[in-house]
Design a protein around this motif. Structure first.
Motif, short mmCIF file in Angstrom:
data_model
loop_
_atom_site.label_atom_id
_atom_site.label_comp_id
_atom_site.label_asym_id
_atom_site.label_seq_id
_atom_site.Cartn_x
_atom_site.Cartn_y
_atom_site.Cartn_z
N UNK A 48 6.68 13.35 6.18
CA UNK A 48 7.71 12.47 6.31
C UNK A 48 7.75 12.17 7.77
N UNK A 49 7.99 10.72 8.05
CA UNK A 49 8.05 10.47 9.57
C UNK A 49 9.22 10.42 9.99
N UNK A 54 8.93 6.30 4.80
CA UNK A 54 8.10 7.55 4.29
C UNK A 54 9.02 8.13 3.08
N UNK A 55 8.30 9.03 2.24
CA UNK A 55 8.99 9.68 1.09
C UNK A 55 8.06 10.93 0.98
N UNK A 85 12.69 15.02 -0.24
CA UNK A 85 12.75 15.87 -1.38
C UNK A 85 12.70 17.10 -1.32
N UNK A 86 13.27 17.93 -2.09
CA UNK A 86 13.50 19.50 -1.91
C UNK A 86 12.17 20.14 -2.43
N UNK A 87 11.87 21.26 -1.95
CA UNK A 87 11.12 22.15 -2.43
C UNK A 87 11.61 23.43 -2.97
N UNK A 88 10.81 24.11 -4.04
CA UNK A 88 11.52 25.25 -4.36
C UNK A 88 10.83 26.37 -4.66
N UNK A 139 0.91 -1.17 0.28
CA UNK A 139 0.02 0.15 -0.15
C UNK A 139 1.09 1.27 0.05
N UNK A 140 0.44 2.33 -0.71
CA UNK A 140 0.87 3.71 -0.62
C UNK A 140 0.14 4.48 -0.09
N UNK A 141 0.18 5.17 1.14
CA UNK A 141 -0.81 6.03 1.77
C UNK A 141 -0.43 7.45 1.78
N UNK A 142 -1.25 8.41 1.70
CA UNK A 142 -1.10 9.93 1.73
C UNK A 142 -0.81 10.28 3.17
N UNK A 143 0.24 10.88 3.51
CA UNK A 143 0.13 11.94 4.77
C UNK A 143 0.54 10.87 5.97
N UNK A 144 0.66 11.50 7.09
CA UNK A 144 1.47 10.57 8.38
C UNK A 144 -0.09 10.24 9.26
N UNK A 145 -1.10 10.77 9.20
CA UNK A 145 -2.19 10.54 10.00
C UNK A 145 -3.19 9.45 9.63
N UNK A 146 -3.22 8.45 10.33
CA UNK A 146 -4.29 7.25 9.63
C UNK A 146 -4.82 6.71 11.00
#
Length: 245
Positions: free
Chosen positions: A58-59, A66-67, A230-233, A30-37
């Motif tokens: 990220x955890x 996590x990514x 990953x980096x944000x810009x 499974x690929x889940x979105x976010x940290x809260x489940x």
């Protein structure tokens, strides 16, 4: 592998139900979105040993694979950009922080940066709403009708920022001459609106690709880092500028 998709509109009980249905049908991971489940979902995954990846957030404790990006830091950099432009009166249109850990982290990053700069953010100038253009317009109308002054508006995503720009334009407010507005994500249309939206670019496609590669590697028994950031810009466009003189 075949990719199966399920959505839950930030409802953790619905996510639990969808995940259970997928697991009952024999998915490999499974690929889940976010940290809260829902805690039941986490217990179920731990019990079955099914590999899963948390994405977008990220955890940082590295307890779960996590990514994603550091939303607090990214929102802080975007806020500091406006502080450096001379702004001292801020408002925020945020996502619903009780249902979305990304929205909560972005609001936290803005608050922390403003506090460090000695800038107050009154609760009356913070709106939480659904992440759509229409809700952005509605929240912007509420802020403007509150008669509390602000020269910079931070929005949790680009759709909210677009709605805010449209509402400002409808009321004859010059963006960015009278009011600077910034978004988050850098969706495609952010560059096409006039004024184009200053925003924080999130490498969303890269997050998805990396999550896919990571879970395939784990299914093959290959080692992967527990947490990959990953980096944000910061993307400077037309909707933000110096504080009005």
């Amino acid at each position: 592998y075949t990719l199966l998709l399920a959505t839950h509109e930030y409802d953790l009980k619905e996510e639990l139900s969808a995940a259970r249905r997928l697991m009952e049908r024999g998915v490999d991971g499974l690929v889940l979105v976010g940290q809260e489940h829902d805690p039941i979902l986490m217990q179920l995954l731990d019990k079955t040993g099914m590999p899963f990846e948390l994405t977008w957030s990220l955890d940082l404790n590295e307890q779960r694979f996590s990514v994603g990006i550091d939303h607090v830091s990214a929102a802080g950099r975007l806020t500091q950009y406006l502080v450096d432009q001379g702004h001292r009166q801020f408002a925020v249109i945020a996502g619903q922080v009780d249902r979305n850990d990304r929205a909560a982290a972005r609001l936290m990053g803005a608050r922390q940066t403003l506090e460090a700069a000695g800038v107050s953010l009154p609760e009356s100038l913070v709106r939480q709403t659904a992440l759509t253009v229409t809700h952005g317009r509605q929240a912007m109308a509420e802020l403007l009708e509150s008669a509390q002054p602000f020269t910079a508006l931070l929005c949790s995503n680009d759709l909210l920022a677009m709605g805010a720009v449209l509402e400002a334009q409808a009321r004859g407010i010059d963006v960015p001459g009278q009011l600077s507005i910034v978004g988050f994500d850098d969706i495609e249309f952010a560059a096409q609106l006039r004024p184009s939206i200053t925003t924080m670019r999130v490498p969303s496609a890269d997050i998805g690709r990396l999550a896919g590669r990571r879970i395939l590697a784990r299914l093959a028994g290959e080692p992967v880092p527990v947490c990959e950031s990953l980096e944000t810009t910061l993307i400077e466009r037309e909707s933000a500028g110096p504080v009005p003189r």
